[in-house]
Design a protein around this motif. Structure first.
Motif, PDB file in Angstrom:
ATOM      1  N   ARG A 154       0.851  -1.189   0.000  1.00 11.85           N
ATOM      2  CA  ARG A 154       0.000   0.000   0.000  1.00 11.85           C
ATOM      3  C   ARG A 154       0.889   1.240   0.000  1.00 11.85           C
ATOM      4  O   ARG A 154       1.742   1.412   0.886  1.00 11.85           O
ATOM      5  N   ILE A 155       0.689   2.105  -0.980  1.00  9.74           N
ATOM      6  CA  ILE A 155       1.517   3.286  -1.181  1.00  9.74           C
ATOM      7  C   ILE A 155       0.920   4.493  -0.466  1.00  9.74           C
ATOM      8  O   ILE A 155      -0.283   4.750  -0.568  1.00  9.74           O
ATOM      9  N   ARG A 156       1.771   5.248   0.232  1.00  7.34           N
ATOM     10  CA  ARG A 156       1.379   6.536   0.787  1.00  7.34           C
ATOM     11  C   ARG A 156       1.819   7.622  -0.189  1.00  7.34           C
ATOM     12  O   ARG A 156       3.013   7.776  -0.465  1.00  7.34           O
ATOM     13  N   ALA A 157       0.871   8.364  -0.714  1.00 10.06           N
ATOM     14  CA  ALA A 157       1.205   9.414  -1.681  1.00 10.06           C
ATOM     15  C   ALA A 157       1.686  10.691  -1.006  1.00 10.06           C
ATOM     16  O   ALA A 157       2.242  11.568  -1.673  1.00 10.06           O
ATOM     17  N   PHE A 158       1.467  10.830   0.282  1.00  7.19           N
ATOM     18  CA  PHE A 158       1.882  12.019   1.036  1.00  7.19           C
ATOM     19  C   PHE A 158       1.315  13.304   0.438  1.00  7.19           C
ATOM     20  O   PHE A 158       1.953  14.357   0.484  1.00  7.19           O
ATOM     21  N   GLY A 159       0.116  13.218  -0.153  1.00  2.87           N
ATOM     22  CA  GLY A 159      -0.511  14.393  -0.734  1.00  2.87           C
ATOM     23  C   GLY A 159       0.184  14.926  -1.968  1.00  2.87           C
ATOM     24  O   GLY A 159      -0.062  16.063  -2.387  1.00  2.87           O
ATOM     25  N   ILE A 166      -0.608  -3.410  -6.021  1.00  6.41           N
ATOM     26  CA  ILE A 166      -0.270  -2.136  -5.384  1.00  6.41           C
ATOM     27  C   ILE A 166      -1.531  -1.292  -5.254  1.00  6.41           C
ATOM     28  O   ILE A 166      -2.312  -1.162  -6.201  1.00  6.41           O
ATOM     29  N   GLU A 167      -1.689  -0.712  -4.083  1.00  8.79           N
ATOM     30  CA  GLU A 167      -2.819   0.166  -3.798  1.00  8.79           C
ATOM     31  C   GLU A 167      -2.287   1.546  -3.421  1.00  8.79           C
ATOM     32  O   GLU A 167      -1.340   1.648  -2.638  1.00  8.79           O
ATOM     33  N   ILE A 168      -2.863   2.595  -3.983  1.00  5.63           N
ATOM     34  CA  ILE A 168      -2.489   3.970  -3.663  1.00  5.63           C
ATOM     35  C   ILE A 168      -3.475   4.501  -2.632  1.00  5.63           C
ATOM     36  O   ILE A 168      -4.692   4.384  -2.819  1.00  5.63           O
ATOM     37  N   ASP A 169      -2.975   5.108  -1.552  1.00  6.40           N
ATOM     38  CA  ASP A 169      -3.888   5.558  -0.494  1.00  6.40           C
ATOM     39  C   ASP A 169      -4.833   6.662  -0.964  1.00  6.40           C
ATOM     40  O   ASP A 169      -5.963   6.765  -0.491  1.00  6.40           O
ATOM     41  N   ASP A 170      -4.387   7.504  -1.907  1.00  4.40           N
ATOM     42  CA  ASP A 170      -5.250   8.565  -2.435  1.00  4.40           C
ATOM     43  C   ASP A 170      -5.050   8.677  -3.945  1.00  4.40           C
ATOM     44  O   ASP A 170      -4.356   9.577  -4.428  1.00  4.40           O
ATOM     45  N   PRO A 171      -5.654   7.775  -4.698  1.00  2.00           N
ATOM     46  CA  PRO A 171      -5.454   7.794  -6.159  1.00  2.00           C
ATOM     47  C   PRO A 171      -6.032   9.024  -6.832  1.00  2.00           C
ATOM     48  O   PRO A 171      -5.671   9.332  -7.967  1.00  2.00           O
ATOM     49  N   THR A 172      -6.916   9.759  -6.147  1.00  3.20           N
ATOM     50  CA  THR A 172      -7.514  10.953  -6.771  1.00  3.20           C
ATOM     51  C   THR A 172      -6.481  12.057  -6.987  1.00  3.20           C
ATOM     52  O   THR A 172      -6.736  12.993  -7.755  1.00  3.20           O
ATOM     53  N   LEU A 173      -5.330  11.969  -6.341  1.00  4.32           N
ATOM     54  CA  LEU A 173      -4.292  12.984  -6.531  1.00  4.32           C
ATOM     55  C   LEU A 173      -3.820  13.054  -7.972  1.00  4.32           C
ATOM     56  O   LEU A 173      -3.337  14.101  -8.417  1.00  4.32           O
TER      57      LEU A 173
END
Length: 332
Positions: free
Chosen positions: A299-304, A323-330
């Motif tokens: 699980r990836i943290r995009a850090f905003g 792989i999962e992105i914590d906030d893919p909307t970024l």
């Protein structure tokens, strides 16, 4: 300004020359971004800038002041944002400005100034690269301008194609081929990406444009050193991610500026690559990535940070990864 560091720094130059009062604000991410490199030359020109919270950061109030003074500014670090902010302040404030850099930074603003008839001169000098705006006009010519596709955004599509995500070659048309913006293509070629680049002219734009075709490729490691960093700073996240899928150890050094982006991108990359099981060494000014053929999962943290989300989003779309992105909307 949301989290647009470029927008904030350029608008500061416009406001400084506009003889108006305004307050520049942004989200939490933007409030942590350094603004001193822009504020220092603007203050030297006579602009009145007040940091309302942390010194050197947004929010910043721009107070009405007298006419701006001319300036001959030597940028400590080549920066198109600093250069453009000074040029915009000179244009709006109708005063002469000279900006010198150790090496040329991106030249989009200079191209636009030429198109609107602003008297700008560009030259190489012994100490580096110099841009001068002299006798700015009171009124500039209107501009009918077609914006080509962003070649930096195309980097993610190119990487996806090179890693076999599309299964076939991918062609991106009507994309900017400005040579001050395409340094990452040299890095991609060194890593073994099979590319075809064809310029098709500029049309009704002052930017060269064309098409780029990328094909599935066997990637190998490369070294990106300090000399190249100004030309590839925004593409380093995707270069690092591709390093994880390359044969050998990819090394990125002289990239301390990454710690001052939307996130601390060195930390963000190291944390997420390690989460996926990739061997990584962190340096203050970069990182080393050992390529692997193991399936990547985590699980990836995009850090905003949209570029972190986009870079790992490329990996997430590849077959065999989980792989999962914590906030893919970024990356929308």
């Amino acid at each position: 300004m949301g989290n647009s560091g470029t927008g904030a720094r350029l608008l500061l130059g416009v406001l400084a020359g506009s003889q108006i009062e305004a307050t520049l604000v942004g989200d939490v991410s933007l409030q942590s971004r350094p603004m001193r490199r822009v504020c220092n030359p603007l203050r030297a020109m006579g602009a009145r800038l007040e940091h309302l919270c942390e010194e050197g950061c947004i929010p910043i109030r721009v107070d009405r002041t007298g006419p701006l003074r001319s300036i001959d500014w030597m940028s400590p670090v080549p920066s198109a944002q600093v250069k453009s902010s000074i040029l915009l302040a000179g244009l709006v404030g109708r005063t002469k400005v000279v900006v010198t850099e150790a090496r040329q930074s991106r030249d989009h603003t200079e191209r636009l100034f030429t198109e609107i008839g602003a008297p700008i001169s560009i030259r190489n000098i012994p100490s580096g690269h110099q841009v001068e705006l002299n006798n700015p006009p009171d009124i500039v010519a209107p501009l009918d301008f077609s914006v080509p596709g962003d070649v930096s955004s195309a980097a993610f599509v190119i990487a996806f194609a090179a890693l076999g995500g599309a299964g076939v070659s991918v062609t991106i048309d009507n994309v900017s081929l400005n040579r001050t913006r395409t340094g990452f293509l040299d890095v991609f070629s060194r890593m073994g990406i099979d590319l075809t680049i064809k310029e098709t002219g500029s049309g009704n734009t002052c930017e060269p444009r064309g098409l780029i075709t990328a094909r599935p490729s066997e990637l190998h490691a490369t070294v990106v050193d300090a000399e190249e960093i100004p030309d590839v700073i925004d593409e380093l996240p995707i270069i690092a991610v591709m390093g994880a899928c390359s044969e050998g150890r990819t090394t990125i050094r002289g990239a301390g500026e990454l710690r001052l982006k939307e996130s601390d991108r060195i930390h963000s990359l190291v944390h997420n690559l390690q989460t996926l099981g990739v061997e990584v060494v962190e340096h203050e000014d970069g990182l080393e990535i050992e390529g692997t053929t193991r399936p990547l999962k985590g699980r990836i943290r995009a850090f905003g940070d949209h570029r972190i989300a986009m870079a790992f989003g490329v990996l997430a779309k590849l077959k065999g990864t989980h792989i999962e992105i914590d906030d893919p909307t970024l990356s929308d």
